[in-house]
Scaffold this active site. Structure first.
Site, PDB file in Angstrom:
ATOM      1  N   ASN A 196      42.936  35.248  47.262  1.00 46.37           N
ATOM      2  CA  ASN A 196      43.419  35.741  48.631  1.00 46.37           C
ATOM      3  C   ASN A 196      44.803  35.111  49.113  1.00 46.37           C
ATOM      4  OD1 ASN A 196      40.585  36.969  49.560  1.00 46.37           O
ATOM      5  ND2 ASN A 196      40.127  34.953  48.730  1.00 46.37           N
ATOM      6  N   ARG A 242      34.009  31.918  51.905  1.00 49.73           N
ATOM      7  CA  ARG A 242      33.142  33.128  51.356  1.00 49.73           C
ATOM      8  C   ARG A 242      34.047  33.569  50.030  1.00 49.73           C
ATOM      9  NH1 ARG A 242      33.425  37.704  48.850  1.00 49.73           N
ATOM     10  NH2 ARG A 242      34.551  38.676  50.682  1.00 49.73           N
ATOM     11  N   ASP A 243      35.157  34.076  50.253  1.00 52.27           N
ATOM     12  CA  ASP A 243      35.612  34.867  49.011  1.00 52.27           C
ATOM     13  C   ASP A 243      36.340  33.658  48.137  1.00 52.27           C
ATOM     14  OD1 ASP A 243      36.672  36.722  47.283  1.00 52.27           O
ATOM     15  OD2 ASP A 243      38.147  37.370  48.265  1.00 52.27           O
ATOM     16  N   CYS A 283      41.183  35.297  40.519  1.00 54.26           N
ATOM     17  CA  CYS A 283      40.779  36.778  40.036  1.00 54.26           C
ATOM     18  C   CYS A 283      40.116  36.180  38.490  1.00 54.26           C
ATOM     19  CB  CYS A 283      42.095  37.263  39.642  1.00 54.26           C
ATOM     20  SG  CYS A 283      42.087  38.998  39.033  1.00 54.26           S
TER      21      CYS A 283
END
Lengths: 321, 321
Positions: free
Chosen positions: A258, A24-25, A249
């Site tokens: 992460n 996901r992230d 980022c």
């Protein structure tokens, strides 16, 4: 209702829940689309390695995030084992209706702790976001899904700087009013520090004694695992992480995303905590993700290998210091 | 005699000495030779950024480490400021004689805590290394140099695995017998963990109450700054680090080396410690080193920039989580 923390409560005090968010992230920021079949292969390897809780995907608009347009297909393909608990981000009623039609166990709402970030990310004010939660929760619960409360930029905002913590308290209060006590503090752009992790965890515990806290930390500025140490000291026993440290980022080209699952697992094991996850299997997951993206991921354990993998004194050069 | 800890003792309890080792441990593993003039330029920028203590180089055999063959030339070129304190590794009497002829403030002896690593690195037993210290110390002190005691593989050996801590106690005892109380624990291949950092610091404090401890940590397995947090909790106020996280591990291709100076400075500042070093200047140093080596360094701050450097809400994409 299922409860993500049920197993945690029945385990020893040295148990830590590690929630894998790589698909996901981690993938959210990647332009290269990974086919659903390959995602499923990676997710099944995660589960085979002992990962129980996985934030699989997000029911955001497929137009906004094409990488996650296959959310339902991926969820349908995962081979569950005992204890498998799958979640997904759910931004609105439409996303909740899509999630309700899948086998996902939980939907995570989200909102930014800064007005500017919330407006930019969700195109509305914090108050409007809060007002929009109830119908989303209703749809999810009607389908038997758990609901968790997410926050973005909880430790600092790239637009506003330091967070107004009254916003955070207001948001968590709104979650609690909806019966949601499972709260994730998202360090969206890597602005968490030892001091503000400690202070924020204490603040929330003070105002919400029953809160079930999850830390979603980024390693954008290199202190991700240092913040984990502080979180553990403050009693947090649940952390999000991403295979290989996948992710990035949007504000800093080349900065990492992460905290890395394998590095986190190593830190936890070497600090006396249990996770039920096999480190070697987690490294294999990260290597699969590297292959799929054809790029090097920032995690360290996938390069260095286990600490006590010994080397022959005949074979390898060495150096002082 | 000058004392590396003199300034520390007169400062507040939140002062941390950060010792830059990039031009020594960082460059040692690099095959690309950086010209002495460029090293001097980088070292002068370090000093201009507020770095006071720098492990500049090593008086090892120029044949063994060609990158550091320019030790005397580099030391001669550095522009000192008030408080500048320069050290170098000194492996033997020949190295001590070379160091004695320079303006270096201190020589650091070194020895491995495992027999196998010491034999491979220095081609002798731990006992023979200890027996060889006295004449080296004599040469250094006769030239007015401070002497510090270094250790390699203090938290684990890539050949033997866990360390026999009786070796460590024996080595530190030998240093103390020579009047050397300034001891560096070297995590040569990144095997330090929160538990063994805590346990080792406590063990040494218990046996040597007056010990001045320095932690030389590597980030090979991603937990370098997590180990710093534990070291700080145990009262350590002195850490080695390398600009940009320069360096590597001879046992793991692609693994990183020393903990990164800028990331360490950020962690310390955000944890309420003072170092006297300007973070922006330190980032510039890392960027100079990247230019010189024409390769990307693993540090995070040099990519992400300061935490509160705000972004325009109009300009940049964002994402949930």
């Amino acid at each position: 209702m299922k409860d993500a923390n049920q197993s945690q409560a029945t385990r020893a005090g040295n148990w830590v829940d590690v929630v894998e968010v790589g698909t996901r992230d981690g993938l959210q920021i990647e332009s290269r689309i990974i086919p659903a079949a390959r995602k499923i292969e990676i997710l099944n390897k995660m589960i085979a390695s002992g990962m129980r809780e996985i934030e699989v995907t997000s029911f955001v608009s497929p137009k906004a995030v094409p990488q996650l347009a296959d959310a339902a297909e991926v969820l349908a393909g995962i081979e569950r084992r005992a204890g498998t608990y799958l979640s997904a981000l759910v931004p609105n009623v439409k996303g909740a209706e899509r999630a309700a039609a899948t086998g996902v166990d939980a939907g995570m709402l989200f909102i930014s702790v800064s007005e500017t970030h919330n407006r930019k990310n969700l195109n509305r004010s914090i108050d409007d976001s809060i007002a929009g939660f109830a119908p989303v929760v209703e749809v999810l619960r009607a389908a038997g899904k758990d609901v968790m409360g997410g926050t973005a930029v909880a430790f600092g905002c790239p637009f506003e700087g330091e967070i107004d913590q009254s916003n955070l308290l207001r948001i968590v209060h709104a979650y609690f009013d909806l019966g949601i006590d499972h709260i994730t503090l998202g360090d969206t752009t890597g602005m968490a520090t030892p001091n503000n992790v400690r202070q924020t965890v204490r603040l929330l515990r003070q105002h919400f004694p029953g809160i079930k806290l999850n830390l979603h930390l980024h390693n954008t500025r290199g202190v991700g695992l240092a913040n984990v140490v502080v979180g553990l000291e403050e009693g947090v026993r649940r952390f999000d992480s991403s295979c290989g440290g996948l992710g990035g980022c949007p504000f800093a080209a080349g900065a990492t995303g992460n905290i890395c699952t394998e590095d986190l697992l190593y830190l936890l094991a070497e600090s006396g905590y249990e996770t039920g996850i096999d480190l070697g299997g987690a490294i294999d997951v990260a290597l699969m993700m590297e292959q799929s993206l054809e790029k090097r991921l920032p995690g360290q354990m996938l390069r260095a290998g286990p600490r006590l993998k010994l080397h022959s004194a005949d074979a390898v050069p060495t150096a002082a210091g």
